[in-house]
Motif scaffolding. Sequence first.
Motif, PDB file in Angstrom:
ATOM      1  N   ASP A  22       0.891  -1.129  -0.204  1.00  0.00           N
ATOM      2  CA  ASP A  22       0.095   0.119   0.023  1.00  0.00           C
ATOM      3  C   ASP A  22       0.880   1.049  -0.046  1.00  0.00           C
ATOM      4  O   ASP A  22       1.087   1.740   1.079  1.00  0.00           O
ATOM      5  CB  ASP A  22      -0.765   0.000   1.189  1.00  0.00           C
ATOM      6  N   TRP A  23       1.362   1.567  -1.065  1.00  0.00           N
ATOM      7  CA  TRP A  23       2.411   2.782  -1.245  1.00  0.00           C
ATOM      8  C   TRP A  23       1.699   3.875  -1.075  1.00  0.00           C
ATOM      9  O   TRP A  23       2.357   4.926  -0.524  1.00  0.00           O
ATOM     10  CB  TRP A  23       2.889   2.633  -2.604  1.00  0.00           C
ATOM     11  N   ALA A  24       0.161   4.136  -1.135  1.00  0.00           N
ATOM     12  CA  ALA A  24      -0.188   5.512  -0.816  1.00  0.00           C
ATOM     13  C   ALA A  24      -0.371   5.701   0.765  1.00  0.00           C
ATOM     14  O   ALA A  24       0.027   6.877   0.953  1.00  0.00           O
ATOM     15  CB  ALA A  24      -1.896   5.406  -1.468  1.00  0.00           C
ATOM     16  N   GLN A  25      -0.495   4.503   1.595  1.00  0.00           N
ATOM     17  CA  GLN A  25      -0.243   4.732   2.791  1.00  0.00           C
ATOM     18  C   GLN A  25       1.101   5.213   3.293  1.00  0.00           C
ATOM     19  O   GLN A  25       1.147   5.823   4.321  1.00  0.00           O
ATOM     20  CB  GLN A  25      -0.766   3.261   3.621  1.00  0.00           C
ATOM     21  N   ILE A  26       2.018   4.420   2.650  1.00  0.00           N
ATOM     22  CA  ILE A  26       3.407   4.625   2.968  1.00  0.00           C
ATOM     23  C   ILE A  26       3.648   6.176   2.842  1.00  0.00           C
ATOM     24  O   ILE A  26       4.300   6.814   3.656  1.00  0.00           O
ATOM     25  CB  ILE A  26       4.359   3.709   2.131  1.00  0.00           C
ATOM     26  N   VAL A  27       3.369   6.743   1.442  1.00  0.00           N
ATOM     27  CA  VAL A  27       3.590   8.219   1.412  1.00  0.00           C
ATOM     28  C   VAL A  27       2.886   8.992   2.343  1.00  0.00           C
ATOM     29  O   VAL A  27       3.369  10.002   2.892  1.00  0.00           O
ATOM     30  CB  VAL A  27       2.941   8.462  -0.253  1.00  0.00           C
ATOM     31  N   ALA A  28       1.618   8.864   2.809  1.00  0.00           N
ATOM     32  CA  ALA A  28       1.154   9.526   3.825  1.00  0.00           C
ATOM     33  C   ALA A  28       1.847   9.551   5.191  1.00  0.00           C
ATOM     34  O   ALA A  28       1.953  10.614   5.844  1.00  0.00           O
ATOM     35  CB  ALA A  28      -0.325   9.150   4.207  1.00  0.00           C
ATOM     36  N   VAL A  88      19.499   5.603  -5.042  1.00  0.00           N
ATOM     37  CA  VAL A  88      17.915   5.714  -5.503  1.00  0.00           C
ATOM     38  C   VAL A  88      17.654   6.632  -6.836  1.00  0.00           C
ATOM     39  O   VAL A  88      16.846   6.219  -7.409  1.00  0.00           O
ATOM     40  CB  VAL A  88      17.288   6.376  -4.419  1.00  0.00           C
ATOM     41  N   ARG A  89      18.616   7.576  -6.953  1.00  0.00           N
ATOM     42  CA  ARG A  89      18.578   8.252  -8.463  1.00  0.00           C
ATOM     43  C   ARG A  89      18.639   7.315  -9.413  1.00  0.00           C
ATOM     44  O   ARG A  89      17.836   7.333 -10.438  1.00  0.00           O
ATOM     45  CB  ARG A  89      19.382   9.430  -8.372  1.00  0.00           C
ATOM     46  N   ALA A  90      19.591   6.271  -9.269  1.00  0.00           N
ATOM     47  CA  ALA A  90      19.611   5.189 -10.386  1.00  0.00           C
ATOM     48  C   ALA A  90      18.523   4.566 -10.591  1.00  0.00           C
ATOM     49  O   ALA A  90      17.810   4.272 -11.739  1.00  0.00           O
ATOM     50  CB  ALA A  90      20.963   4.481 -10.215  1.00  0.00           C
ATOM     51  N   HIS A  91      17.795   4.225  -9.448  1.00  0.00           N
ATOM     52  CA  HIS A  91      16.478   3.145  -9.634  1.00  0.00           C
ATOM     53  C   HIS A  91      15.575   4.032 -10.235  1.00  0.00           C
ATOM     54  O   HIS A  91      14.862   3.493 -11.251  1.00  0.00           O
ATOM     55  CB  HIS A  91      16.354   2.889  -8.142  1.00  0.00           C
ATOM     56  N   LEU A  92      15.256   5.372  -9.852  1.00  0.00           N
ATOM     57  CA  LEU A  92      14.256   6.010 -10.420  1.00  0.00           C
ATOM     58  C   LEU A  92      14.475   6.479 -11.723  1.00  0.00           C
ATOM     59  O   LEU A  92      13.556   6.339 -12.717  1.00  0.00           O
ATOM     60  CB  LEU A  92      14.082   7.100  -9.562  1.00  0.00           C
ATOM     61  N   ALA A 119      11.836  14.598  -8.728  1.00  0.00           N
ATOM     62  CA  ALA A 119      11.939  15.949  -8.306  1.00  0.00           C
ATOM     63  C   ALA A 119      12.064  16.224  -6.873  1.00  0.00           C
ATOM     64  O   ALA A 119      12.814  16.962  -6.459  1.00  0.00           O
ATOM     65  CB  ALA A 119      10.565  16.539  -8.720  1.00  0.00           C
ATOM     66  N   LEU A 120      11.638  15.263  -6.096  1.00  0.00           N
ATOM     67  CA  LEU A 120      11.685  14.991  -4.503  1.00  0.00           C
ATOM     68  C   LEU A 120      13.487  15.067  -4.258  1.00  0.00           C
ATOM     69  O   LEU A 120      13.994  15.564  -3.147  1.00  0.00           O
ATOM     70  CB  LEU A 120      11.234  13.956  -3.691  1.00  0.00           C
ATOM     71  N   ALA A 158      10.893   9.769  -1.540  1.00  0.00           N
ATOM     72  CA  ALA A 158      11.022  10.004  -2.955  1.00  0.00           C
ATOM     73  C   ALA A 158      10.662   8.580  -3.663  1.00  0.00           C
ATOM     74  O   ALA A 158       9.959   8.656  -4.710  1.00  0.00           O
ATOM     75  CB  ALA A 158      12.208  10.494  -3.410  1.00  0.00           C
ATOM     76  N   VAL A 159      11.289   7.748  -3.079  1.00  0.00           N
ATOM     77  CA  VAL A 159      10.827   6.212  -3.483  1.00  0.00           C
ATOM     78  C   VAL A 159       9.437   5.944  -3.508  1.00  0.00           C
ATOM     79  O   VAL A 159       8.906   5.499  -4.482  1.00  0.00           O
ATOM     80  CB  VAL A 159      11.760   5.213  -2.743  1.00  0.00           C
ATOM     81  N   ALA A 160       8.878   6.104  -2.417  1.00  0.00           N
ATOM     82  CA  ALA A 160       7.351   6.005  -2.329  1.00  0.00           C
ATOM     83  C   ALA A 160       6.592   6.642  -2.996  1.00  0.00           C
ATOM     84  O   ALA A 160       5.522   6.249  -3.685  1.00  0.00           O
ATOM     85  CB  ALA A 160       7.121   6.366  -0.695  1.00  0.00           C
ATOM     86  N   VAL A 161       6.792   8.021  -3.291  1.00  0.00           N
ATOM     87  CA  VAL A 161       6.281   8.920  -4.034  1.00  0.00           C
ATOM     88  C   VAL A 161       6.269   8.591  -5.477  1.00  0.00           C
ATOM     89  O   VAL A 161       5.378   8.383  -6.346  1.00  0.00           O
ATOM     90  CB  VAL A 161       6.618  10.406  -4.197  1.00  0.00           C
ATOM     91  N   ALA A 162       7.531   7.866  -5.959  1.00  0.00           N
ATOM     92  CA  ALA A 162       7.675   7.344  -7.308  1.00  0.00           C
ATOM     93  C   ALA A 162       6.908   6.134  -7.448  1.00  0.00           C
ATOM     94  O   ALA A 162       6.285   5.885  -8.857  1.00  0.00           O
ATOM     95  CB  ALA A 162       9.350   6.872  -7.525  1.00  0.00           C
ATOM     96  N   MET A 163       6.463   5.245  -6.501  1.00  0.00           N
ATOM     97  CA  MET A 163       5.533   4.075  -6.740  1.00  0.00           C
ATOM     98  C   MET A 163       4.177   4.545  -6.967  1.00  0.00           C
ATOM     99  O   MET A 163       3.527   3.782  -7.531  1.00  0.00           O
ATOM    100  CB  MET A 163       5.906   3.231  -5.647  1.00  0.00           C
TER     101      MET A 163
END
Length: 414
Positions: free
Chosen positions: A312-318, A371-375, A351-352, A337-342
């Motif tokens: 549940d990435w939306a919950q993780i972002v929150a 992390v930047r490489a992954h995104l 951007a974050l 940033a990783v959670a937002v990307a998901m």
Amino acid sequence: MSTAAEAGDLLRPLAPRVLAALVRRFGHFETAEDAVQEALLAAATQWPERGVPDRPDAWLIRVASRRMTDLLRGESAGRRRQEKAVAQASPDELLAPAADTELLRGEDDTLTLLLLCCHPSLTPASQIALTLRAVGGLTTAEIARAFLVPEATMAQRVSRAKQRVKASGARFRMPPENERDERLRSVLHVLYLIFNEGYTASSGPDLHRADLTREAIRLTRTVLALLPRDGEVAGLLALMLLVDARRPARTRGDGALVPLAEQDRTRWHRESIDEGIALITGTLPRARLGPYQLQAAIAAVHAEAATAADTDWAQIVALYQLLDGMDPNPVVTLNHAVAVAMVDGPHAGLALLQPLDADDRLSGHHRLHAVRAHLLEMAGDQEGARTCYRTAARLTTSLPEQRYLQARADRLTP
């Protein structure tokens, strides 16, 4: 007859209680700590062959007390008279009711010892070393091996830490009420750092060092037993349990790193997950919210997902938004940033990351580039991803992480 491992398991919880008894009796924290270490070494050598005494705590106090008198001998005449009286006492006299009463108070003194070892005059590295030695009962050699430094280097670090505590005028007692919250935060931070170093070793051939994660969990359990209503202590223990539960699935047979998204979650340690979720679920409704509780809640969301796709990435972002508002730091931003990307796509996550390039705390760290490489790879920018993976591989001193990052770069090579 006991094994060396069984003796070690018994000695670690006894170490702070024995040290507390000596400090209350003699004072001289730095000398008492040396005496206790010698008593622990004697026990580790003798108990596996001769068996564990009926009163292991009393045995340790007797041996440590005698060594303490040797170390203190040569001071004032009054001190010498006291030493002579203790040195000549029989074991029964040394274990008189007053000493037993001290031992019964020993659990409470563990927190006092932790607060002393995490004194604000010390650097984080010194706080960690002194905590593991005085409260954890580890030898200097064991701590040195855990952090991959020469034993002489670690011995100097421990010695300087004890000298600095002495020079600060600190006493073996709880700090004033108005300082306790801040000092407790320092203790929790040190335990968190010990756990993190064990979970992902900052250097060397192994991804993790289970001895450090186990010790961090054990010490945090001790603090929670002393402060059962403290939400942040419960949150930290829950976080450790939930994250450490993944350890069996984090490496392959050859020691290669397996990222979270690719782990076989059936190998996660279910008992630790259940305990961690129960802790954080029971704590959130009743305690004042804090950063460790939020991190534990995030870990619980991951733990409750049967597969990576179910997360549940939306919950993780929150939850990261709450954490960022409460405890803003570059590592939180990185994970956010990783959670937002998901949720919103890789460009939103990238951007974050941009402000972190100007943050000295993370700009030169391999994790930012990884992390930047992954995104970038998620966004389809293979060349940019390859460059960042290689930069991250060059910056890390962990061999498993280095091999993993280099492999990701090689996979994107035309």
